[in-house]
Structure formats: C-alpha cells, structure tokens
Write an enzyme that holds these catalytic residues in place. Structure first.
Site, PDB file in Angstrom:
ATOM      1  N   ASP A 178       0.852  -1.362  -0.196  1.00 11.51           N
ATOM      2  CA  ASP A 178      -0.205   0.134   0.061  1.00 11.51           C
ATOM      3  C   ASP A 178       1.333   1.163   0.041  1.00 11.51           C
ATOM      4  O   ASP A 178       1.769   1.049  -0.451  1.00 11.51           O
ATOM      5  CB  ASP A 178      -1.231  -0.065   1.417  1.00 11.51           C
ATOM      6  CG  ASP A 178      -2.350   0.385   0.917  1.00 11.51           C
ATOM      7  OD1 ASP A 178      -2.827   1.963   0.330  1.00 11.51           O
ATOM      8  OD2 ASP A 178      -3.435  -0.103   0.618  1.00 11.51           O
ATOM      9  N   ASP A 179       0.256   2.169   0.830  1.00  6.25           N
ATOM     10  CA  ASP A 179       1.363   3.301   0.219  1.00  6.25           C
ATOM     11  C   ASP A 179       2.406   3.343   1.336  1.00  6.25           C
ATOM     12  O   ASP A 179       2.523   2.912   2.879  1.00  6.25           O
ATOM     13  CB  ASP A 179       0.694   4.633   1.201  1.00  6.25           C
ATOM     14  CG  ASP A 179      -0.728   5.186   0.305  1.00  6.25           C
ATOM     15  OD1 ASP A 179      -0.618   4.834  -1.100  1.00  6.25           O
ATOM     16  OD2 ASP A 179      -1.768   5.607   0.635  1.00  6.25           O
ATOM     17  N   GLY A 200       4.243  -0.974  -3.872  1.00  7.50           N
ATOM     18  CA  GLY A 200       3.099  -0.579  -2.893  1.00  7.50           C
ATOM     19  C   GLY A 200       3.230   0.797  -3.808  1.00  7.50           C
ATOM     20  O   GLY A 200       2.995   0.856  -4.880  1.00  7.50           O
ATOM     21  N   HIS A 201       1.763   1.639  -3.001  1.00  5.79           N
ATOM     22  CA  HIS A 201       1.380   3.022  -3.976  1.00  5.79           C
ATOM     23  C   HIS A 201       1.620   4.609  -3.632  1.00  5.79           C
ATOM     24  O   HIS A 201       1.035   5.043  -4.025  1.00  5.79           O
ATOM     25  CB  HIS A 201       0.243   2.934  -3.473  1.00  5.79           C
ATOM     26  CG  HIS A 201      -1.231   1.023  -3.242  1.00  5.79           C
ATOM     27  ND1 HIS A 201      -2.089   0.968  -2.738  1.00  5.79           N
ATOM     28  CD2 HIS A 201      -0.784   0.588  -4.139  1.00  5.79           C
ATOM     29  CE1 HIS A 201      -2.362   0.181  -3.165  1.00  5.79           C
ATOM     30  NE2 HIS A 201      -1.261  -0.618  -4.053  1.00  5.79           N
ATOM     31  N   GLY A 202       3.035   4.109  -3.648  1.00  5.16           N
ATOM     32  CA  GLY A 202       4.336   5.394  -3.539  1.00  5.16           C
ATOM     33  C   GLY A 202       3.451   6.594  -2.375  1.00  5.16           C
ATOM     34  O   GLY A 202       3.279   5.675  -1.360  1.00  5.16           O
TER      35      GLY A 202
END
Length: 348
Positions: A178-179, A200-202
């Site tokens: 995730d983030d 991940g999501h950055g």
C-alpha cells in the site's frame, strides 16, 4: 524475589540513578506492574526498557500510557502474535525513544498523542495492516526505518501520519503493498527525506474529505526520494463532497523507476465499488510544487492532474520535470480544472 528486585529498581530510579531494565523475567514483572496500574509506574529519571538481542520475549497486547516524568527508551523490540487492532500502543508518552527490530507484527505499532518522540533503527516485516502509525503526535523524528511486506498485501501502509505536527521521516526504506508514506487530515509540517519506496502505492497525501469530512494538510516537504515499480509516484487524493484544504506541499528531487502514475492529483478520488456522484464541494488544493522529478513511467501518462470543476486546483507548479516511458519515448500529461505554471525543462 522478583518483587524485591522490582522494589530495588524503583528505589534506584528515585535516588537520581539512570535505570536499565533487562532480562525476560524482570521485563515481565515490570510490564505486569505497568498493566496493573494502567501503565502508570512512576520513574523520575531516565528509564531504559531493554529486551536483550537474540532473545525472544512474547508480549501480549499492551498499551503504555503517559505522561511520564522521565525520558523513556525502549530497545530491541521483537513482535510476533495474532490479529489485533493494536499490538503495542504508546499513548500520551512524552520524551519517548523506540529503537530495535519488529518482525511479523500483526498490525501497526501505534504512537498516539506522544510528544518529543524518537523512532530509529527499526525493522518491520509483514504486518497484517499498517506498519507504523502516528496519531495526534508532535515533534516526531523517525530515522533509519526499514519496512517490508509483499507488494500484493492490502492495507499495509508503511508509515501513516494522522493529525500530527512537526514530523521528520528520514533515511528509510519502505516496501509494502500500500502507500509507503501516507499523510492524512490534521497533519502539518511533515518532512520526508532520503526515502526509498517500492513496491507499493507510492507517497500519498490523503485520502482527504471522505464522507463529507473537513480535512486539512499543510506544509509538507518530500525531498530526495526514489520510487521503484509503484502504482503511483507522488499523489494527492481527495474525495468529492469534502471540505478543508491541502496546501503548501513540495515534492522535489524525486527519481521514478518504472512507476505507473509518477505525478498525480486526483480530486475525484473514489475508492468504492459504486460510482461516486459529482459533488459541489471539495477539499481545496493549492500551492503544490513538483521540482526536479525525473525517471521512467510505466504508462503513457506520466503527469495526471484531475481537479474538481467546482473547486479547481490553484498555484500548481511543475519545474524541471523529465519523465519518459520505460522504452525511452516521450510520455503524456493530462490536466483538468487547474491553474498551472511550468518552469525550466518539462517533459512531457
């Protein structure tokens, strides 16, 4: 014998002597005493709670409540357990330092309402939810943290900052599903430097404004970061119908390596199985600068700025941007409802 040792420890603390608590039996006695008194065992001078390296200490879900009259240092944490909302929660503790290692933590290590907090040299692996969460904290210094979880693991944010001010996150490697870093409502003066992220999501500001909420985020700096194979690069995401603002945000000296959405503002964020209807209100986004962002995009669109029709983004600056697709050709930029200026070199 154990209680006599505990009384000796307390006596040493009260006569102006630094205190180091170590050994599994002694730690268990102290923690039992802490739990029995709601975490209010009183020390007047610096206390170090040490679980020796190489040892395994099994800890039940525990909350440490402050405030404390002395500085508290917790070292060599190792976590292993079953699914819980919180496994270790530090609540309202001032002048706290946490360092060591966390393995196979079931959920987040949570710091709530802590002041003058130092978190350093921690390693986390495979949390079932968020790895480290800071809520309503002030004056936080996080450094040399390593977090890892499979890229396919949902809701495993690396570092989550909520309602906190004066937070510094530096020299950390975060690889999750995730983030890597998420900064949400009520946060102000958050700086992240020398961050490696991916998968991940950055790095995300938000989401903000869910269910019509009023959220504010300001004075955010991300300086020197490398994102590798993430689904987003540096992102601001807000729900329609929300209120508040996200402003004075700077992303600079960022390297993207095969990132799907390197630069993205999504003021129409909708994390729902049902379509989100258009709303008149929105979280206002202004004063956002992207400077010296370069590297490769995994998609044709490297810059995607999708702002609200009723509350457009204002004061967005793109300076010295060089983003190409992974095969080396020029990428595209898409912008809606935005007051935008471009300085220096700009690709796309």
């Amino acid at each position: 014998m154990g209680m006599q040792r505990l009384l000796l420890i307390v006596a040493l603390a009260l006569v102006n002597r630094p205190l180091h608590i170590y050994g599994n039996l002694l730690v268990e006695i102290v923690l039992q005493r802490l739990r029995r008194h709601g975490g209010s065992l009183l020390f007047l001078y610096t206390v170090t709670l040490l679980v020796p390296a190489g040892s395994t200490y099994l800890l039940k879900p525990t909350t440490f409540f402050g405030p404390c009259k002395s500085a508290v240092i917790v070292t060599n944490i190792g976590l292993d357990g079953t699914d819980r909302s919180y496994w270790i929660l530090f609540n309202g503790v001032k002048n706290l330092t946490v360092k060591g290692e966390c393995k196979v933590a079931p959920t987040a290590l949570t710091f709530q309402s802590c002041n003058n907090l130092r978190v350093k040299n921690l390693r986390f692996k495979d949390s079932q939810q968020m790895h480290v969460s800071f809520s309503q904290c002030a004056n936080v210094d996080v450094s040399s943290v390593t977090i890892s979880a499979p890229g396919s693991s949902p809701n495993t944010d690396g570092v989550h900052v909520s309602g906190s001010i004066n937070v510094m996150i530096s020299n950390s490697i975060i690889r999750t599903g995730d983030d890597c870093l998420s900064i949400v409502g009520g946060s102000r003066a958050v700086t992240a430097t020398n961050i490696v992220c991916g998968p991940g999501h950055g790095i995300s500001i938000g989401s903000l404004g869910a269910n019509g909420a009023e959220d504010t985020v300001s004075d955010i700096l991300v300086d020197t970061a490398r994102l590798e194979g993430t689904t987003n690069g540096v992102r601001i995401k807000t729900w329609q119908g929300g209120k508040g603002y996200a402003r004075n945000i700077t992303f600079k000296n960022i390297v993207m390596d095969n990132v799907k959405n390197p630069i993205i503002i999504d003021q129409n964020y909708c994390d729902s199985t049902k379509p989100c209807s258009e709303k008149k209100s929105a979280v206002a986004i202004s004063g956002v600068t992207y400077k010296n962002v370069r590297g490769t995009s995994a998609t044709d669109v490297a810059v995607d700025l999708d702002c609200s029709r009723t509350v457009p983004c204002r004061g967005i600056v793109l300076q010295d941007i060089n983003l190409v697709t992974a095969n080396g050709v020029s990428s595209k930029s898409v912008c809606h409802n935005i007051n935008l200026s471009k300085n220096g070199n700009f690709v796309p």
